[in-house]
Motif scaffolding. Sequence first.
Motif, PDB file in Angstrom:
ATOM      1  N   VAL A 185      26.501  -8.584 -14.439  1.00 16.66           N
ATOM      2  CA  VAL A 185      24.894  -8.653 -14.304  1.00 16.66           C
ATOM      3  C   VAL A 185      24.169  -7.162 -14.100  1.00 16.66           C
ATOM      4  N   ARG A 186      24.925  -6.608 -13.076  1.00 19.11           N
ATOM      5  CA  ARG A 186      24.429  -4.977 -12.732  1.00 19.11           C
ATOM      6  C   ARG A 186      24.440  -4.184 -13.930  1.00 19.11           C
ATOM      7  N   ALA A 187      25.422  -4.505 -14.762  1.00 21.26           N
ATOM      8  CA  ALA A 187      25.648  -3.567 -16.045  1.00 21.26           C
ATOM      9  C   ALA A 187      24.752  -3.894 -17.163  1.00 21.26           C
ATOM     10  N   PHE A 188      24.518  -5.249 -17.639  1.00 22.26           N
ATOM     11  CA  PHE A 188      23.927  -5.792 -18.626  1.00 22.26           C
ATOM     12  C   PHE A 188      22.529  -6.657 -18.268  1.00 22.26           C
ATOM     13  N   GLY A 189      22.501  -6.779 -17.014  1.00 17.72           N
ATOM     14  CA  GLY A 189      21.518  -7.998 -16.688  1.00 17.72           C
ATOM     15  C   GLY A 189      21.754  -9.271 -16.962  1.00 17.72           C
ATOM     16  N   PRO A 190      21.574 -10.305 -16.348  1.00 20.41           N
ATOM     17  CA  PRO A 190      21.891 -11.656 -16.975  1.00 20.41           C
ATOM     18  C   PRO A 190      21.773 -11.996 -18.246  1.00 20.41           C
ATOM     19  N   GLY A 191      22.859 -12.783 -18.938  1.00 23.41           N
ATOM     20  CA  GLY A 191      22.651 -13.175 -20.096  1.00 23.41           C
ATOM     21  C   GLY A 191      24.048 -13.045 -20.933  1.00 23.41           C
ATOM     22  N   PRO A 192      24.086 -13.053 -22.109  1.00 22.25           N
ATOM     23  CA  PRO A 192      25.242 -13.343 -22.921  1.00 22.25           C
ATOM     24  C   PRO A 192      26.322 -12.345 -22.708  1.00 22.25           C
ATOM     25  N   ASP A 193      25.803 -10.899 -22.562  1.00 23.97           N
ATOM     26  CA  ASP A 193      26.770  -9.898 -22.469  1.00 23.97           C
ATOM     27  C   ASP A 193      27.473 -10.046 -21.134  1.00 23.97           C
ATOM     28  N   ALA A 194      26.722 -10.212 -20.108  1.00 28.26           N
ATOM     29  CA  ALA A 194      27.490 -10.302 -18.710  1.00 28.26           C
ATOM     30  C   ALA A 194      28.186 -11.623 -18.646  1.00 28.26           C
ATOM     31  N   GLU A 195      27.794 -12.740 -19.346  1.00 28.68           N
ATOM     32  CA  GLU A 195      28.716 -13.848 -19.369  1.00 28.68           C
ATOM     33  C   GLU A 195      30.001 -13.664 -20.049  1.00 28.68           C
ATOM     34  N   ASP A 196      29.859 -12.858 -21.214  1.00 28.86           N
ATOM     35  CA  ASP A 196      31.282 -12.692 -21.817  1.00 28.86           C
ATOM     36  C   ASP A 196      32.099 -11.856 -21.077  1.00 28.86           C
TER      37      ASP A 196
ATOM     38  N   LEU B 224      41.409  -7.790 -10.415  1.00 28.23           N
ATOM     39  CA  LEU B 224      40.477  -8.443 -11.475  1.00 28.23           C
ATOM     40  C   LEU B 224      39.345  -7.469 -11.741  1.00 28.23           C
ATOM     41  N   VAL B 225      38.757  -6.620 -10.719  1.00 26.80           N
ATOM     42  CA  VAL B 225      37.829  -5.733 -10.829  1.00 26.80           C
ATOM     43  C   VAL B 225      38.160  -4.744 -11.635  1.00 26.80           C
ATOM     44  N   GLY B 226      39.500  -4.261 -11.890  1.00 24.42           N
ATOM     45  CA  GLY B 226      39.974  -3.428 -12.987  1.00 24.42           C
ATOM     46  C   GLY B 226      39.721  -3.626 -14.078  1.00 24.42           C
ATOM     47  N   ILE B 227      39.979  -5.139 -14.376  1.00 19.66           N
ATOM     48  CA  ILE B 227      39.984  -5.600 -15.836  1.00 19.66           C
ATOM     49  C   ILE B 227      38.675  -5.669 -16.267  1.00 19.66           C
ATOM     50  N   CYS B 228      37.305  -5.828 -15.222  1.00 18.44           N
ATOM     51  CA  CYS B 228      36.326  -6.350 -15.490  1.00 18.44           C
ATOM     52  C   CYS B 228      35.666  -4.710 -16.002  1.00 18.44           C
ATOM     53  N   ARG B 229      36.091  -3.825 -15.400  1.00 17.16           N
ATOM     54  CA  ARG B 229      35.566  -2.534 -15.899  1.00 17.16           C
ATOM     55  C   ARG B 229      36.054  -2.161 -17.280  1.00 17.16           C
ATOM     56  N   HIS B 230      37.093  -2.628 -17.685  1.00 16.15           N
ATOM     57  CA  HIS B 230      37.416  -2.394 -19.059  1.00 16.15           C
ATOM     58  C   HIS B 230      36.586  -3.398 -19.930  1.00 16.15           C
ATOM     59  N   LYS B 231      36.391  -4.703 -19.675  1.00 14.86           N
ATOM     60  CA  LYS B 231      35.367  -5.443 -20.229  1.00 14.86           C
ATOM     61  C   LYS B 231      33.963  -4.888 -20.620  1.00 14.86           C
ATOM     62  N   ILE B 232      33.504  -4.396 -19.224  1.00 10.57           N
ATOM     63  CA  ILE B 232      32.200  -3.659 -19.483  1.00 10.57           C
ATOM     64  C   ILE B 232      32.293  -2.404 -20.271  1.00 10.57           C
ATOM     65  N   ALA B 233      33.433  -1.743 -20.342  1.00  7.87           N
ATOM     66  CA  ALA B 233      33.449  -0.578 -21.321  1.00  7.87           C
ATOM     67  C   ALA B 233      33.571  -1.076 -22.738  1.00  7.87           C
ATOM     68  N   ASP B 234      34.073  -2.214 -22.942  1.00  6.98           N
ATOM     69  CA  ASP B 234      34.414  -2.897 -24.433  1.00  6.98           C
ATOM     70  C   ASP B 234      32.857  -3.079 -24.795  1.00  6.98           C
ATOM     71  N   VAL B 235      32.035  -3.826 -23.759  1.00  7.93           N
ATOM     72  CA  VAL B 235      30.495  -4.099 -24.360  1.00  7.93           C
ATOM     73  C   VAL B 235      29.785  -2.842 -24.721  1.00  7.93           C
ATOM     74  N   TRP B 236      29.922  -1.999 -23.895  1.00 18.08           N
ATOM     75  CA  TRP B 236      29.280  -0.543 -24.215  1.00 18.08           C
ATOM     76  C   TRP B 236      29.659   0.019 -25.462  1.00 18.08           C
ATOM     77  N   ALA B 237      30.879  -0.331 -25.700  1.00 17.53           N
ATOM     78  CA  ALA B 237      31.489   0.332 -27.101  1.00 17.53           C
ATOM     79  C   ALA B 237      30.953  -0.609 -28.133  1.00 17.53           C
ATOM     80  N   LYS B 238      31.102  -1.817 -27.960  1.00 14.06           N
ATOM     81  CA  LYS B 238      30.610  -2.863 -29.100  1.00 14.06           C
ATOM     82  C   LYS B 238      29.214  -2.579 -29.427  1.00 14.06           C
ATOM     83  N   ARG B 239      28.281  -2.307 -28.324  1.00 13.17           N
ATOM     84  CA  ARG B 239      26.824  -1.858 -28.732  1.00 13.17           C
ATOM     85  C   ARG B 239      26.749  -0.816 -29.385  1.00 13.17           C
ATOM     86  N   ASP B 240      27.597   0.223 -29.196  1.00  8.51           N
ATOM     87  CA  ASP B 240      27.459   1.536 -29.790  1.00  8.51           C
ATOM     88  C   ASP B 240      27.998   1.456 -31.244  1.00  8.51           C
ATOM     89  N   ARG B 241      28.830   0.379 -31.543  1.00 11.39           N
ATOM     90  CA  ARG B 241      29.466   0.176 -32.894  1.00 11.39           C
ATOM     91  C   ARG B 241      28.213  -0.512 -33.647  1.00 11.39           C
TER      92      ARG B 241
END
Lengths: 211, 236
Positions: A61-72, A99-116
């Motif tokens: 939520v800190r990265a994306f705000g509440p909503g579908p991206d954070a839940e994903d 788990l926090v390390g995995i979460c960082r990967h997932k956050i970076a993946d969403v940033w990459a998806k948004r960039d695509r």
Amino acid sequence: MTALEDRIDLYGQDVETGRTSLRRVVEPDDDEIARRFRDGDEQALALAYERWGGQLHGMAVRAFGPGPDAEDVTQQTFISAWTGRNGYSAGSGPLPAWLVGICRHKIADVWAKRDRQRRQSEAVAADVASRPGSSDDVDTRVADRVLLLGELDRIGQPQRGIIELAFFEDLTHAQIAARTGIPLGTVKSHIRRTLERLRTRLEVDGAALQP
Amino acid sequence: MQHCSPEQLALAALREPLPAADAAHLADCAACRGEVAALQRAVDALAVPALAAPAPSVTPPPRVWDAIAAATGVSATPAPAPTSEPEPAPAPVVELRPRRTRWLAAAAAAAVVGGLAGAAVLTRDDAGAVVAATTLDPLDADESSGTAEVRERDGVRSLQVDLDAPSLGEGYYEVWLLRPDVSGLVPLGVVHQGANSVPLPDGLDLGDYPVVDVSVEPLDGDPAHSGVSVARGSLS
Ligand SMILES: [Zn+2]
């Protein structure tokens, strides 16, 4: 006792302070959850979610705000952790930190998806051929993050822990030495070698990410 | 002057302040600045608030678990999230810039307190002469406190620690001597509630390591400082 509570939450150390907690008496401790998680006990996935789902969702939520991206991000973190639990070993550190390390990967993946998606929508809106190298540029920093988080996973301890304290907890090298008990000179040389390793990774493979 | 050392350049890439001579050289040397910039690409990509830990806790909506259960085929269910707010206050968001100086601030505060307490009268009894002393003041909201005295007898120094602290279900208290800027620390040994005496290493300069620190250590076999300090004072 802020520091101690952080420690219990994030690193799962069961350090009692004299203020006994009923919850901790009746529920398995973090190490037991980690062991059962690794062994494929389904209840341990539910317990891990109970105990650390809020913290991980808080990161999302800190990265994306509440909503579908954070839940994903939160969903994908637990799904990947469960399907990849064979990759978790005692050397991976406490389960919540893993788990926090995995979460960082997932956050970076969403940033990459948004960039695509940004590049795709810009490609539709513009005649890309007439403006080469503009709208189809990969956001270098977004791509760097995906690459570097992968490289961090390959760095052994204590080097990885040291650079993570610098990157993610913003400690100075002197604070890292005090926190870990590792001599100051050793901390400095680990930091240097790790930053040089990450730079090499970017220089060798970072450019290859450009389309 | 010669170029900055690779270690200093790496610290500069992390935006740590350098010694004045290195900082002055860096300001004038394109080669060293280029090196810092190359190392900094990784720092700028990863040392961002969104990747820092910990974040304030946010309870996910129930559909998040439903999706996890559906994807993994797991039939166990987590206990429902508490409706009230019994969770501990969420940890604050870690601000990545400027660098935090919590440890330094704590040590500096301890030094001030210790300075005031340093008016302790030097005494002599069977345990030897008191050559330095301090009160140990609780850090944050901890209930731990006490006193520490350096005693010298027949040329041998020891640290007498009188500790008033809650009993620990697991783990133990350990006493350390720190440099004021926490750039170095010397472990002295395990201490308990009440009176303790631990020997001091010969040749240790208490002027260099004046801060007495009591930490809580888990029984994990790791000799390093846990980072969890409960009381401090500065010898004088
Ligand atoms: Zn230079």
